[in-house]
Design an enzyme around this catalytic site. Structure first.
Site, PDB file in Angstrom:
ATOM      1  N   ILE A 192       0.859  -1.086  -0.026  1.00  0.00           N
ATOM      2  CA  ILE A 192      -0.109  -0.049   0.047  1.00  0.00           C
ATOM      3  C   ILE A 192       0.798   1.162  -0.138  1.00  0.00           C
ATOM      4  O   ILE A 192       0.400   2.274  -0.508  1.00  0.00           O
ATOM      5  CB  ILE A 192      -0.690  -0.203   1.184  1.00  0.00           C
ATOM      6  CG1 ILE A 192      -2.087   0.789   1.038  1.00  0.00           C
ATOM      7  CG2 ILE A 192      -0.194   0.339   2.429  1.00  0.00           C
ATOM      8  CD1 ILE A 192      -3.434   0.420   1.744  1.00  0.00           C
ATOM      9  N   HIS A 227       6.015 -12.121   5.780  1.00  0.00           N
ATOM     10  CA  HIS A 227       5.766 -11.623   4.305  1.00  0.00           C
ATOM     11  C   HIS A 227       7.285 -11.462   3.854  1.00  0.00           C
ATOM     12  O   HIS A 227       8.213 -11.147   4.475  1.00  0.00           O
ATOM     13  CB  HIS A 227       4.965 -10.427   4.447  1.00  0.00           C
ATOM     14  CG  HIS A 227       5.243  -9.422   5.299  1.00  0.00           C
ATOM     15  ND1 HIS A 227       5.156  -9.317   6.588  1.00  0.00           N
ATOM     16  CD2 HIS A 227       6.243  -7.972   5.274  1.00  0.00           C
ATOM     17  CE1 HIS A 227       5.586  -8.256   7.363  1.00  0.00           C
ATOM     18  NE2 HIS A 227       6.271  -7.596   6.401  1.00  0.00           N
ATOM     19  N   ASN A 267      11.648  -8.953   6.771  1.00  0.00           N
ATOM     20  CA  ASN A 267      12.108  -8.333   8.046  1.00  0.00           C
ATOM     21  C   ASN A 267      11.589  -9.140   9.315  1.00  0.00           C
ATOM     22  O   ASN A 267      10.534  -9.643   9.019  1.00  0.00           O
ATOM     23  CB  ASN A 267      11.185  -6.792   8.111  1.00  0.00           C
ATOM     24  CG  ASN A 267      12.023  -5.684   7.315  1.00  0.00           C
ATOM     25  OD1 ASN A 267      13.058  -5.707   7.111  1.00  0.00           O
ATOM     26  ND2 ASN A 267      11.091  -4.879   6.581  1.00  0.00           N
ATOM     27  N   GLN A 290      10.111  -4.671  11.141  1.00  0.00           N
ATOM     28  CA  GLN A 290       8.947  -5.416  10.732  1.00  0.00           C
ATOM     29  C   GLN A 290       7.917  -5.040  11.619  1.00  0.00           C
ATOM     30  O   GLN A 290       8.093  -4.362  12.847  1.00  0.00           O
ATOM     31  CB  GLN A 290       8.982  -7.005  11.168  1.00  0.00           C
ATOM     32  CG  GLN A 290       7.840  -7.585  11.094  1.00  0.00           C
ATOM     33  CD  GLN A 290       7.874  -9.270  11.525  1.00  0.00           C
ATOM     34  OE1 GLN A 290       8.788  -9.624  12.214  1.00  0.00           O
ATOM     35  NE2 GLN A 290       7.236 -10.022  11.131  1.00  0.00           N
TER      36      GLN A 290
END
Ligand code: AMP
Length: 113
Positions: A32, A99, A86, A93
């Site tokens: 995003i 992810h 991360n 993170q």
């Protein structure tokens, strides 16, 4: 183990995402707040907060996430790109569902900050 991160809400389709790939093991969607022209996140459907919590049985899944990263980078037309995972707050993170970032489309600096 929490299943209430924003990524779990995306997995449950409670909030939208710009999906680029989906299968029985993972979901990939555009970040995003992209840090480069191409910035895609790949997340497992299994709840795994970070690499600190993986178990031996996750080995194939972890390999799959990287394989899908390479497939997506290829489909995005990237010749040079970076994967980032991360792990933990000090690494940066912010969402505690594992992810893989796939970032490319501009020259990337090294070392990272
Ligand atoms: P990290 O800092 O490694 O935990 O990465 C989390 C990433 O998730 C950041 O790059 C955020 O921009 C991204 N992110 C947060 N919320 C969303 C969302 N709703 N849809 C897509 N990406 C998101």
């Amino acid at each position: 183990m929490t299943e209430d991160t924003i990524f779990h809400k995306i997995l449950r389709q409670e909030i939208p995402c710009e999906e680029v790939y989906s299968d029985e093991l993972c979901l990939a969607f555009r970040d995003i707040e992209p840090q480069a022209p191409c910035h895609i996140l790949i997340i497992p459907r299994k709840t795994i907060p970070s690499l600190n919590e993986v178990i031996k049985e996750d080995s194939n899944l972890l390999g799959h996430l990287l394989f899908i990263g390479a497939k997506i980078a290829n489909e995005e037309g990237l010749k040079s790109w970076r994967t980032i995972i991360n792990t933990g707050e000090e690494s940066g993170q912010t969402v505690f569902q594992l992810h893989v970032h796939v970032i490319g489309g501009r020259k990337l600096k090294w070392p990272p900050g």
